[in-house]
Write a protein that holds these residues in place. Structure first.
Motif, PDB file in Angstrom:
ATOM      1  N   ARG A 101       0.884  -1.166   0.000  1.00  0.00           N
ATOM      2  CA  ARG A 101       0.000   0.000   0.000  1.00  0.00           C
ATOM      3  C   ARG A 101       0.914   1.206   0.000  1.00  0.00           C
ATOM      4  O   ARG A 101       1.964   1.169   0.621  1.00  0.00           O
ATOM      5  CB  ARG A 101      -0.881   0.019   1.251  1.00  0.00           C
ATOM      6  CG  ARG A 101      -1.887  -1.105   1.319  1.00  0.00           C
ATOM      7  CD  ARG A 101      -2.911  -0.968   0.205  1.00  0.00           C
ATOM      8  NE  ARG A 101      -3.921  -2.023   0.269  1.00  0.00           N
ATOM      9  CZ  ARG A 101      -3.782  -3.207  -0.277  1.00  0.00           C
ATOM     10  NH1 ARG A 101      -2.672  -3.523  -0.912  1.00  0.00           N
ATOM     11  NH2 ARG A 101      -4.752  -4.099  -0.194  1.00  0.00           N
ATOM     12  N   SER A 102       0.486   2.234  -0.706  1.00  0.00           N
ATOM     13  CA  SER A 102       1.365   3.397  -0.795  1.00  0.00           C
ATOM     14  C   SER A 102       1.368   4.176   0.509  1.00  0.00           C
ATOM     15  O   SER A 102       0.484   4.016   1.345  1.00  0.00           O
ATOM     16  CB  SER A 102       0.903   4.302  -1.931  1.00  0.00           C
ATOM     17  OG  SER A 102      -0.349   4.869  -1.604  1.00  0.00           O
ATOM     18  N   LEU A 103       2.375   4.995   0.653  1.00  0.00           N
ATOM     19  CA  LEU A 103       2.467   5.821   1.850  1.00  0.00           C
ATOM     20  C   LEU A 103       1.235   6.693   1.986  1.00  0.00           C
ATOM     21  O   LEU A 103       0.753   6.943   3.095  1.00  0.00           O
ATOM     22  CB  LEU A 103       3.718   6.695   1.779  1.00  0.00           C
ATOM     23  CG  LEU A 103       5.047   5.970   1.989  1.00  0.00           C
ATOM     24  CD1 LEU A 103       6.201   6.819   1.510  1.00  0.00           C
ATOM     25  CD2 LEU A 103       5.218   5.623   3.452  1.00  0.00           C
ATOM     26  N   ASP A 104       0.713   7.124   0.860  1.00  0.00           N
ATOM     27  CA  ASP A 104      -0.484   7.968   0.901  1.00  0.00           C
ATOM     28  C   ASP A 104      -1.658   7.202   1.484  1.00  0.00           C
ATOM     29  O   ASP A 104      -2.393   7.705   2.327  1.00  0.00           O
ATOM     30  CB  ASP A 104      -0.833   8.446  -0.503  1.00  0.00           C
ATOM     31  CG  ASP A 104       0.119   9.525  -0.987  1.00  0.00           C
ATOM     32  OD1 ASP A 104       0.356  10.464  -0.203  1.00  0.00           O
ATOM     33  OD2 ASP A 104       0.620   9.410  -2.109  1.00  0.00           O
ATOM     34  N   GLU A 105      -1.807   5.961   1.018  1.00  0.00           N
ATOM     35  CA  GLU A 105      -2.927   5.170   1.514  1.00  0.00           C
ATOM     36  C   GLU A 105      -2.802   4.947   3.015  1.00  0.00           C
ATOM     37  O   GLU A 105      -3.787   5.005   3.747  1.00  0.00           O
ATOM     38  CB  GLU A 105      -2.970   3.827   0.780  1.00  0.00           C
ATOM     39  CG  GLU A 105      -3.335   3.958  -0.675  1.00  0.00           C
ATOM     40  CD  GLU A 105      -3.241   2.637  -1.412  1.00  0.00           C
ATOM     41  OE1 GLU A 105      -4.304   2.076  -1.717  1.00  0.00           O
ATOM     42  OE2 GLU A 105      -2.121   2.178  -1.663  1.00  0.00           O
ATOM     43  N   LEU A 106      -1.576   4.688   3.444  1.00  0.00           N
ATOM     44  CA  LEU A 106      -1.353   4.471   4.870  1.00  0.00           C
ATOM     45  C   LEU A 106      -1.711   5.717   5.672  1.00  0.00           C
ATOM     46  O   LEU A 106      -2.399   5.629   6.677  1.00  0.00           O
ATOM     47  CB  LEU A 106       0.122   4.118   5.122  1.00  0.00           C
ATOM     48  CG  LEU A 106       0.480   2.651   5.357  1.00  0.00           C
ATOM     49  CD1 LEU A 106      -0.250   2.122   6.593  1.00  0.00           C
ATOM     50  CD2 LEU A 106       0.129   1.797   4.162  1.00  0.00           C
ATOM     51  N   SER A 107      -1.266   6.865   5.183  1.00  0.00           N
ATOM     52  CA  SER A 107      -1.476   8.059   5.997  1.00  0.00           C
ATOM     53  C   SER A 107      -2.950   8.455   6.051  1.00  0.00           C
ATOM     54  O   SER A 107      -3.352   9.210   6.927  1.00  0.00           O
ATOM     55  CB  SER A 107      -0.614   9.218   5.486  1.00  0.00           C
ATOM     56  OG  SER A 107      -0.865   9.452   4.124  1.00  0.00           O
ATOM     57  N   VAL A 108      -3.741   7.911   5.137  1.00  0.00           N
ATOM     58  CA  VAL A 108      -5.175   8.189   5.214  1.00  0.00           C
ATOM     59  C   VAL A 108      -5.800   7.490   6.423  1.00  0.00           C
ATOM     60  O   VAL A 108      -6.612   8.064   7.141  1.00  0.00           O
ATOM     61  CB  VAL A 108      -5.898   7.727   3.919  1.00  0.00           C
ATOM     62  CG1 VAL A 108      -7.407   7.750   4.120  1.00  0.00           C
ATOM     63  CG2 VAL A 108      -5.515   8.617   2.759  1.00  0.00           C
ATOM     64  N   VAL A 109      -5.403   6.249   6.656  1.00  0.00           N
ATOM     65  CA  VAL A 109      -6.012   5.500   7.750  1.00  0.00           C
ATOM     66  C   VAL A 109      -5.254   5.668   9.061  1.00  0.00           C
ATOM     67  O   VAL A 109      -5.720   5.245  10.108  1.00  0.00           O
ATOM     68  CB  VAL A 109      -6.093   3.993   7.434  1.00  0.00           C
ATOM     69  CG1 VAL A 109      -6.961   3.763   6.216  1.00  0.00           C
ATOM     70  CG2 VAL A 109      -4.716   3.398   7.213  1.00  0.00           C
ATOM     71  N   SER A 110      -4.090   6.277   8.982  1.00  0.00           N
ATOM     72  CA  SER A 110      -3.305   6.434  10.198  1.00  0.00           C
ATOM     73  C   SER A 110      -3.512   7.802  10.811  1.00  0.00           C
ATOM     74  O   SER A 110      -3.953   8.723  10.149  1.00  0.00           O
ATOM     75  CB  SER A 110      -1.828   6.235   9.887  1.00  0.00           C
ATOM     76  OG  SER A 110      -1.054   6.560  11.012  1.00  0.00           O
ATOM     77  N   ARG A 111      -3.189   7.896  12.067  1.00  0.00           N
ATOM     78  CA  ARG A 111      -3.333   9.183  12.738  1.00  0.00           C
ATOM     79  C   ARG A 111      -2.068  10.018  12.600  1.00  0.00           C
ATOM     80  O   ARG A 111      -2.046  11.171  13.021  1.00  0.00           O
ATOM     81  CB  ARG A 111      -3.654   8.986  14.215  1.00  0.00           C
ATOM     82  CG  ARG A 111      -5.121   8.765  14.467  1.00  0.00           C
ATOM     83  CD  ARG A 111      -5.390   8.739  15.951  1.00  0.00           C
ATOM     84  NE  ARG A 111      -5.509   7.388  16.439  1.00  0.00           N
ATOM     85  CZ  ARG A 111      -6.630   6.700  16.434  1.00  0.00           C
ATOM     86  NH1 ARG A 111      -7.722   7.240  15.978  1.00  0.00           N
ATOM     87  NH2 ARG A 111      -6.670   5.474  16.886  1.00  0.00           N
ATOM     88  N   VAL A 112      -1.025   9.436  12.031  1.00  0.00           N
ATOM     89  CA  VAL A 112       0.206  10.217  11.869  1.00  0.00           C
ATOM     90  C   VAL A 112       0.299  10.714  10.433  1.00  0.00           C
ATOM     91  O   VAL A 112      -0.238  10.112   9.524  1.00  0.00           O
ATOM     92  CB  VAL A 112       1.458   9.389  12.210  1.00  0.00           C
ATOM     93  CG1 VAL A 112       1.369   8.840  13.600  1.00  0.00           C
ATOM     94  CG2 VAL A 112       1.660   8.269  11.212  1.00  0.00           C
TER      95      VAL A 112
END
Length: 322
Positions: free
Chosen positions: A196-207
DNA sequence: ATGGTTTTTACTGCGTC
DNA sequence: GACGCGGTAAAAACCAT
């Protein structure tokens, strides 16, 4: 002095109690109204006219006023101060390092050894406890993000293993649990070949992205994780299915990436961009309608990048076909 | 810190429905 | 006139040094 005061207070308290008992009988000297005892402020007051008949027994109340329980907690100065900086709010036990008893006397060697053992164990329990809590929270986060991204079970497991290692190697201090948890998921997904791209991760993450990349780099370095650069092809199935494209398109897209690889135009380019472009180009070749903006949407990549990549991919494919 | 590369942003012109 | 597409220039992000 002290004695007499104490005595007097006691007497007054007794009197006050008596007054309470005799409340109905005793009338206010001014207006003849009923007397009431306010034990909190140590006063006996007339219920009607407010005349203070007796005062100065003992005020048992705090000198501040609170209007709800929250305020009461905040204003109270009783009890140890707590801090949110520590997982246990600083309420855990600390055993002093001086080998002195409460009076400042030195301890016998036997006692000293005993205290040393206690210190050791106390420290062990405390840190273990803190790590347990930490882990529990982190695993919850890993689970949450994984399911939000539709990642399979094995990725979650890999992610928690990575997190545990980070924890065991004391990589956490100075970094947020959430950040490390997110980085673990990112790394695990890539290792499992379902990146998963960093963008996708940062959408679901709080950081935010910045912290995520920083933390990710850090744990990869510290834990010596071997993570190959993401393969564009690993993104293709997901993009294709998100866009409702046929298997044929997916296959063509893989071919295009393969040709691109041979032509040597993959290195240095973002795998996500390549994958998006190959899917777009393949859909074009198969006469299946997708717009650049749709692809850019699901791949979270700019349309410009898609244009640039897919031109290159098509050129490379032609050269190879010829 | 810096310089080179890649990606993004913002804007424009063209053709089509 | 909105939309999809192609192109460009400048800004921003990224990466190795």
């Amino acid at each position: 002095m002290t004695d007499t005061t104490t005595l007097r207070t006691q007497e007054q308290t007794t009197e006050a109690e008596q007054t309470t008992e005799a409340d109905e009988k005793t009338a206010c000297p001014e207006c003849g109204g009923r007397l009431e005892t306010d034990t909190e402020h140590g006063e006996v007051v007339c219920g009607d006219c407010g005349l203070v008949v007796e005062e100065d027994s003992i005020d048992r109340g705090p000198e501040w006023r609170a209007f709800d329980s929250n305020e009461r907690d905040n204003k109270s100065r009783v009890g140890a101060p707590t801090t949110k900086m520590m997982h246990d709010k600083g309420l855990s036990t600390n055993i002093g390092w001086q080998d002195k008893d409460a009076y400042g006397n030195s301890l016998s060697s036997r006692q000293r050894q005993k205290m040393q053992r206690l210190r050791t164990w106390n420290e062990r329990f405390r840190t273990r406890d803190s790590k347990e809590r930490n882990l529990k929270q982190a695993l919850g986060e890993i689970d949450r993000m994984s399911s939000a991204l539709g990642l399979p079970e094995n990725v979650r497991e890999t992610a928690s293993v990575i997190y545990r290692r980070a924890l065991a190697e004391n990589l956490l201090p100075g970094r947020s649990i959430e950040g490390v948890a997110t980085a673990s998921v990112y790394a695990a997904a890539r290792q499992a070949g379902v990146p998963r791209s960093l963008d996708e991760l940062s959408v679901v993450s709080r950081v935010d992205r910045m912290e995520l990349t920083r933390t990710y780099r850090y744990i990869v370095r510290e834990l010596n994780l071997e993570i190959a650069p993401a393969d564009p092809e690993s993104y293709i199935p997901r993009f294709a299915s998100d866009l409702d494209l046929s298997d044929e398109v997916e296959r063509r897209a893989r071919d295009l990436v393969e040709d691109g690889r041979e032509a040597g135009l993959l290195s240095g380019k973002s795998p996500v961009g390549l994958a998006a472009a190959s899917v777009y180009a393949a859909a074009l070749l198969c006469n299946e309608k997708v717009t650049q903006s749709e692809v850019s949407e699901v791949a979270s990549i700019s349309e410009v990048t898609i244009r640039n990549r897919y031109k290159e991919l098509l050129e490379a494919a032609e050269v190879i076909a010829a």
